[in-house]
Design a protein around this motif. Structure first.
Motif, PDB file in Angstrom:
ATOM      1  N   TYR A 139       0.906  -1.304   0.033  1.00  0.00           N
ATOM      2  CA  TYR A 139       0.004  -0.066   0.030  1.00  0.00           C
ATOM      3  C   TYR A 139       0.924   1.213  -0.002  1.00  0.00           C
ATOM      4  N   LEU A 140       1.776   0.953   0.805  1.00  0.00           N
ATOM      5  CA  LEU A 140       2.825   2.409   0.754  1.00  0.00           C
ATOM      6  C   LEU A 140       3.394   2.623  -0.482  1.00  0.00           C
ATOM      7  N   GLU A 141       3.817   1.433  -1.058  1.00  0.00           N
ATOM      8  CA  GLU A 141       4.745   1.758  -2.153  1.00  0.00           C
ATOM      9  C   GLU A 141       3.701   2.127  -3.454  1.00  0.00           C
ATOM     10  N   ARG A 142       2.695   1.499  -3.599  1.00  0.00           N
ATOM     11  CA  ARG A 142       1.783   1.628  -4.772  1.00  0.00           C
ATOM     12  C   ARG A 142       0.748   2.512  -4.568  1.00  0.00           C
ATOM     13  N   VAL A 143       0.482   2.689  -3.380  1.00  0.00           N
ATOM     14  CA  VAL A 143      -0.787   4.077  -3.314  1.00  0.00           C
ATOM     15  C   VAL A 143      -0.118   5.397  -2.816  1.00  0.00           C
ATOM     16  N   PHE A 144       0.567   5.196  -1.512  1.00  0.00           N
ATOM     17  CA  PHE A 144       0.985   6.366  -0.835  1.00  0.00           C
ATOM     18  C   PHE A 144       1.830   7.291  -1.551  1.00  0.00           C
ATOM     19  N   ILE A 145       3.074   6.714  -1.488  1.00  0.00           N
ATOM     20  CA  ILE A 145       4.385   7.135  -2.011  1.00  0.00           C
ATOM     21  C   ILE A 145       4.030   7.874  -3.392  1.00  0.00           C
ATOM     22  N   PRO A 146       3.420   6.981  -4.439  1.00  0.00           N
ATOM     23  CA  PRO A 146       3.202   7.630  -5.596  1.00  0.00           C
ATOM     24  C   PRO A 146       2.511   8.872  -5.502  1.00  0.00           C
ATOM     25  N   ARG A 147       1.653   9.015  -4.490  1.00  0.00           N
ATOM     26  CA  ARG A 147       0.923  10.545  -4.380  1.00  0.00           C
ATOM     27  C   ARG A 147       1.863  11.456  -3.971  1.00  0.00           C
ATOM     28  N   ILE A 148       2.862  11.296  -3.381  1.00  0.00           N
ATOM     29  CA  ILE A 148       3.777  12.457  -2.886  1.00  0.00           C
ATOM     30  C   ILE A 148       3.952  13.423  -3.791  1.00  0.00           C
ATOM     31  N   SER A 149       4.369  13.161  -4.897  1.00  0.00           N
ATOM     32  CA  SER A 149       4.863  14.366  -5.793  1.00  0.00           C
ATOM     33  C   SER A 149       3.570  15.157  -6.206  1.00  0.00           C
ATOM     34  N   PRO A 161       8.191  21.465  -8.142  1.00  0.00           N
ATOM     35  CA  PRO A 161       8.197  21.227  -6.661  1.00  0.00           C
ATOM     36  C   PRO A 161       9.502  20.954  -6.215  1.00  0.00           C
ATOM     37  N   PRO A 162       9.897  20.782  -4.875  1.00  0.00           N
ATOM     38  CA  PRO A 162      11.108  20.305  -4.289  1.00  0.00           C
ATOM     39  C   PRO A 162      11.344  18.965  -4.703  1.00  0.00           C
ATOM     40  N   LYS A 163      10.620  17.777  -4.578  1.00  0.00           N
ATOM     41  CA  LYS A 163      10.619  16.413  -4.574  1.00  0.00           C
ATOM     42  C   LYS A 163      11.727  16.077  -3.963  1.00  0.00           C
ATOM     43  N   ARG A 164      11.544  16.342  -2.532  1.00  0.00           N
ATOM     44  CA  ARG A 164      12.580  16.046  -1.504  1.00  0.00           C
ATOM     45  C   ARG A 164      12.602  14.423  -1.237  1.00  0.00           C
ATOM     46  N   PHE A 165      11.383  13.922  -1.405  1.00  0.00           N
ATOM     47  CA  PHE A 165      11.233  12.602  -0.765  1.00  0.00           C
ATOM     48  C   PHE A 165      11.440  11.484  -1.933  1.00  0.00           C
ATOM     49  N   LYS A 166      12.273  10.436  -1.548  1.00  0.00           N
ATOM     50  CA  LYS A 166      12.492   9.588  -2.311  1.00  0.00           C
ATOM     51  C   LYS A 166      12.900   8.158  -1.732  1.00  0.00           C
ATOM     52  N   LEU A 167      12.009   7.216  -2.117  1.00  0.00           N
ATOM     53  CA  LEU A 167      12.328   6.158  -1.196  1.00  0.00           C
ATOM     54  C   LEU A 167      13.154   4.924  -2.063  1.00  0.00           C
TER      55      LEU A 167
END
Length: 743
Positions: A139-149, A161-167
């Motif tokens: 869920y984190l990898e396919r739903v939540f993280i992709p929405r961060i950008s 935008p900054p795009k600071r978060f990279k998993l």
């Protein structure tokens, strides 16, 4: 793929709650833009704290239903924090974000024993809980993280935008290796230098999270005050000092007689000094008064100006019950009024002091106080300890772009000097000739005590004055015991009398005040203690009062001929020279009372000219001004020491001391104990509040054996019972309970 919920009942997906909280933060960013000047970069760092604050809730144990989730019992914040290492920031920024996330529910000292530090028993549990988080990794990898950008683009409003978060691909291993010990050490080494930023970080995250959880996605601004006021007072009808107040930028002391329109002057000053987003006011305005009754009255008054009840908040210990009895949406409004949401709040200073004693979510309140406008009305009414704390508080908020206005009709010179020594203030004062237009009273000094009330009524022709004006006379006593004795004496003579003092249940007090407003003319006399000085907007035919400090007497006189300045009418007021033995306990240095009586004797039979009042009050206090000045300064110094010991992200060491200093006791009279327990057991706590009586601490300790807990468990263990005589007619007496009907 199993979903991750951030909220239950109703269910809300993690990304939905996160976006709601980001919406609140975006509103705060647009409204509280000055925080960026105080702490550069604060809104970018806070975005990532909000973004990641609930990721730990994806642990399968947290996702269980109801009771199972409660039994899980692990802090989801501990699982959220390690995600900060995937932010493209340096060590300082990551640590600030991590600490905000870690403490958004509990303080560092509350989390001390649960931090996964070292090789003890806690680290294995942390790794076990991480495995539960990994159960929902899809869920984190396919739903939540992709929405961060997309969330970054929405919040920052830029094409890039900054795009600071990279998993990273090995993110699970990196979560396991997160070093909480290093984070704790960074805090200890940097807390003093980062005090303000840490405060704002936790304050903004708390505000965003709490409001989003309450179903709000933005904070409310206040409409332009000038435009609202002009609907009531056309610009050409404004008085000279009101106009000057509306033009002054900066701290201000305004001296004006009762009835001049100080409240309007304060609002006009606020309109001039407010920070804005376009035409809308985004500075938080705090209108500060010393008494609950005057706060309730001011709230009703301001609601007439801003009818939306979410725009005008009320903060004091019984605010929920006030909203409930005012037929307002008390649960929602009570919650909003305690949050940054509401732009204009009427409050006691004690509610603001919580921030500086480290009480509750003190960082959120400090964040709200940045850029705020504080209007102090009746500042002379506080004891030296409270005054000292207020002055220390003013020194704390001034560097946060806050501005202060002090309004008064009777400010002693020594107190004005103390205020001006604290911060630079400009003073506006009504000229003598204009002030004298508000003269309404002729003072008479009577060399008697209230125990002679039966002889004084005919001697002073008080009953004739009542019948002539068709309004009751006010009999003002300094103590509850004297008020009850006076009430009984007058009632025994066949007069129609209403008794009003502070030791009635909230329900009975409300009923008495409503009766006084609706059927005032049914009574010959109203016997009251100091509560009448600050509560209802009623006007009596005359007053007979026990001796008191001159500023208090002037407040009491103000309940007679309230609109007399409109037609130049003068009414007689009467002051006794003798009080009771209790008075020397009420007024800690009785010399000011004696000096007040001496001053009034010089004016016996003369009009009490408004232009003379500031000078007369200063004279009355001159006998103790040096002593009071030293006391206030001592308390100010002690308060500053306490404030300096309060650290962001931790509970204040003096939180318990704060409550002991200012919180009295509220007790249910013994005859209502059964009804109170019944209501609590049915979950009707707000209705149960109707049966509580405010009890002064001296009475509680003097009659300690007459007080006990309502029950050993449940809600009743938090309720104190007073086994003392009580009736809706006379209130709580200092007499052991002998019997009575249980409601």
């Amino acid at each position: 793929m199993k979903a991750c919920y951030a909220k239950f009942n109703p269910h809300q997906f993690l990304e939905c709650h996160t976006l709601d909280a980001i919406n609140v933060l975006k509103s705060l960013k647009n409204s509280f833009y000055w925080l960026e000047e105080l702490s550069p970069g604060i809104f970018e760092l806070s975005f990532y704290a909000v973004l990641l604050h609930d990721t730990g809730k994806c642990a399968s144990g947290f996702q269980k239903s109801g009771l199972q989730r409660e039994r899980w019992g692990y802090r989801h914040e501990l699982l959220s924090v390690p995600f900060v290492q995937f932010l493209d920031y340096g060590g300082r920024e990551r640590s600030l974000i991590a600490l905000a996330i870690l403490t958004h529910h509990k303080t560092l000292d509350e989390l001390e024993e649960t931090l996964p530090i070292g090789d003890g028993n806690l680290s294995p549990e942390f790794h076990e809980r991480l495995e539960e988080l990994f159960d929902r990794s899809e869920y984190l990898e396919r739903v939540f993280i992709p929405r961060i950008s997309n969330m970054e683009a929405y919040y920052f409003g830029t094409k890039r935008p900054p795009k600071r978060f990279k998993l990273p691909t090995d993110w699970k291993e990196k979560l396991r290796d997160f070093d909480f010990q290093a984070l704790k050490e960074w805090y200890e080494e940097n807390v003093d230098n980062e005090r303000l930023t840490l405060t704002f970080m936790r304050g903004l995250l708390n505000a965003s999270d709490h409001l989003a959880s309450a179903g709000e996605t933005s904070i409310a601004p206040l409409p332009d005050i000038d435009e609202k006021l002009e609907l009531r007072i056309p610009a050409e009808k404004l008085r000279p000092l009101q106009i000057k107040a509306s033009q002054h930028a900066g701290n201000l002391i305004l001296r004006a007689p009762t009835g001049y329109g100080k409240t309007e002057a304060g609002l006009l000053w606020a309109n001039k000094n407010a920070l804005r987003n376009g035409k809308e006011i985004t500075s938080r305005i705090f209108y500060i008064l010393p008494y609950k009754a005057s706060i309730n009255a001011m709230h009703k008054r301001l609601m007439g100006l801003f009818p939306d009840p979410s725009l005008v908040g009320i903060l004091h210990s019984s605010a929920g019950f006030y909203l409930y009895t005012s037929s307002l949406e008390y649960e929602r409004l009570g919650s909003l009024h305690r949050k940054i949401y509401t732009p204009l709040k009427v409050t006691t200073p004690f509610q603001l002091m919580k921030a500086f004693f480290g009480v509750g979510f003190h960082e959120m309140l400090k964040t709200e106080l940045a850029g705020s406008l504080l209007i102090f009305d009746e500042i002379h009414a506080y004891e030296p300890n409270v005054l000292g704390i207020i002055l220390a508080m003013l020194e704390e908020v001034a560097p946060l772009k806050a501005k202060i206005m002090v309004m008064t009709a009777t400010l002693p010179d020594f107190l004005e000097d103390l205020i001006k020594e604290t911060l630079p203030f400009r003073e506006l004062k009504v000229p003598a000739d204009e002030a004298d237009k508000f003269t309404r009273h002729r003072v008479h000094v009577i060399d008697e005590g209230m125990d002679s009330i039966e002889e004084l009524i005919p001697e002073l022709k008080l009953y004739q004055k009542v019948k002539k004006s068709s309004r009751p006379a006010l009999i003002a006593c300094n103590s509850v015991d004297r008020a009850v004795a006076t009430y009984r004496a007058l009632k025994g003579k066949g007069f129609k009398v209403l008794l009003l003092h502070s030791r009635f249940t909230h329900g009975d007090r409300e009923e008495k005040e409503r009766t006084l407003l609706e059927r005032m003319n049914d009574y010959d006399f109203v016997v009251a203690t100091q509560v009448v000085e600050v509560s209802l907007d009623v006007s009596f035919s005359t007053i007979l009062t026990e001796p008191a400090p001159l500023d208090a007497l002037i407040q009491r006189f103000g309940r007679v001929n309230r609109q007399g300045w409109r037609n130049g009418k003068i009414e007689d007021v009467y002051v006794l020279t003798r009080g009771s033995e209790a008075d020397e306990k009420i007024y800690k240095d009785y010399r000011v009372v004696e000096e007040s009586v001496r001053i009034l004797k010089e004016l016996d039979g003369e009009e009490l000219r408004e232009s003379l009042l500031p000078e007369l009050v200063s004279r009355a206090y001159s006998v103790i001004s040096e002593k009071l000045t030293e006391e206030v300064q001592d308390y100010k110094r002690l308060a500053k020491e306490v404030f300096n010991n309060v650290k962001p992200l931790k509970k204040g060491e003096d939180e318990e001391k704060f409550y002991k200093m200012f919180n009295g006791v509220e007790a249910v009279p013994g005859i209502y104990a059964g009804e109170m327990l019944r209501l609590l057991n049915r979950g009707m706590g707000i209705e149960a509040h109707r049966y509580l009586v405010p009890v002064p601490m001296w009475l509680y300790w003097a009659e300690k054996e007459s007080f006990h807990r309502l029950s050993d468990k449940g809600a009743g263990k938090h309720v104190v019972v007073a086994e003392l005589e009580y009736s809706p007619e006379t209130g709580l007496l200092r007499e052991p309970l002998t019997g009575g009907d249980i409601l």
